[in-house]
Design a protein around this motif. Sequence first.
Motif, short mmCIF file in Angstrom:
data_model
loop_
_atom_site.label_atom_id
_atom_site.label_comp_id
_atom_site.label_asym_id
_atom_site.label_seq_id
_atom_site.Cartn_x
_atom_site.Cartn_y
_atom_site.Cartn_z
N ALA A 110 90.28 134.80 58.59
CA ALA A 110 89.78 134.16 59.39
C ALA A 110 90.93 132.88 59.67
O ALA A 110 91.25 132.30 60.11
CB ALA A 110 88.23 133.51 59.38
N TYR A 111 91.35 132.56 58.33
CA TYR A 111 91.95 131.47 57.66
C TYR A 111 92.98 131.64 58.51
O TYR A 111 93.85 130.74 59.13
CB TYR A 111 91.73 131.19 56.43
N LEU A 112 94.00 132.86 58.48
CA LEU A 112 95.58 133.04 58.89
C LEU A 112 95.38 133.17 60.46
O LEU A 112 95.84 132.74 60.84
CB LEU A 112 94.90 134.95 58.87
N SER A 113 93.83 133.63 61.24
CA SER A 113 94.49 133.27 62.82
C SER A 113 93.67 131.97 62.84
O SER A 113 94.36 131.12 64.47
CB SER A 113 93.18 134.31 63.12
N VAL A 114 93.17 131.91 62.36
CA VAL A 114 93.06 129.99 63.45
C VAL A 114 94.00 128.96 62.95
O VAL A 114 94.45 128.41 64.02
CB VAL A 114 91.41 129.34 62.14
N ILE B 293 102.26 132.40 55.99
CA ILE B 293 102.51 133.57 56.71
C ILE B 293 102.17 133.05 58.23
O ILE B 293 103.00 134.12 59.63
CB ILE B 293 100.53 134.73 56.62
N ALA B 294 101.16 132.43 58.71
CA ALA B 294 101.13 132.40 59.82
C ALA B 294 101.88 131.26 60.37
O ALA B 294 102.40 131.50 61.98
CB ALA B 294 99.44 131.06 60.24
N LEU B 295 102.79 130.32 59.45
CA LEU B 295 103.85 129.98 60.19
C LEU B 295 105.36 130.73 60.40
O LEU B 295 106.39 130.63 61.51
CB LEU B 295 104.66 128.70 58.83
N LEU B 296 105.55 131.75 59.47
CA LEU B 296 106.91 132.97 59.53
C LEU B 296 106.37 133.80 60.61
O LEU B 296 107.29 133.93 61.35
CB LEU B 296 106.13 133.62 58.17
#
Length: 237
Positions: free
Chosen positions: A169-173, A31-34
């Motif tokens: 937290a994982y998504l934000s980092v 999701i972070a990559l997207l």
Amino acid sequence: MHPQSISQVWDQVTGVQAAPSGPIVWATAAIALLAVWPRFSWHYTRNVVTIAHEGGHGLAAVLTRRKLHGIRLHSDTSGLTVSSGKPHGPGMVLTAAAGYSAPPLLGLGGAWLISGGHITALLWAVVVLLIAVLVMIRNAYGALTVVITGGICFAVSWFGSEQVQGAFAYLSVWFLLLSGVRPVVELQRKRRHGGAPDSDADQLGRLTRTPALLWVTLFFLIGLACLAAGARWLLTR
């Protein structure tokens, strides 16, 4: 986390939380990559990177004893941090270099906290940092952006379950680690076509009498190093 006594809140913040399952960790990375890679999503999510970028300038200015006058964030995802002091020397160099370095370094720090299980502490640390940035914001759009970002982080840390906090937290980092590289690539692309003559890299080049490309390369290497180290912590937790 529902409203509790001060001691219970402190125990939650300083305590250790379980990591999300492996599939969730990988899902947050995707999701972070997207959020970083496609142009249509990056146009909006880059605002968060700008907060970290300008906050880095502001923190470096304060730490080097320059006078910080304010921070402005604009709707085109650009920003401006105004400080005064010697127009040359280590303080000015560190202040100029802190912008592009801040997002990946914040991501690395977040990954380190997560590796120790301090997920709630990470979320609260982000809220505190955003409050510090908000105090120095000098325009309405910037204030709105910081308030929304901080409000989301606070809501997750206060009302979210342990699983929700962990995933957020994982998504934000992941987002901070991945977004430490793309702005540097964009910067060099603009420079290659004659744009951004007053970019951080070009200012650093003039301050240190070195090629601006050297600073672009340094920013890129910092981003890659933080991504590699941060990913290792996140994936081996």
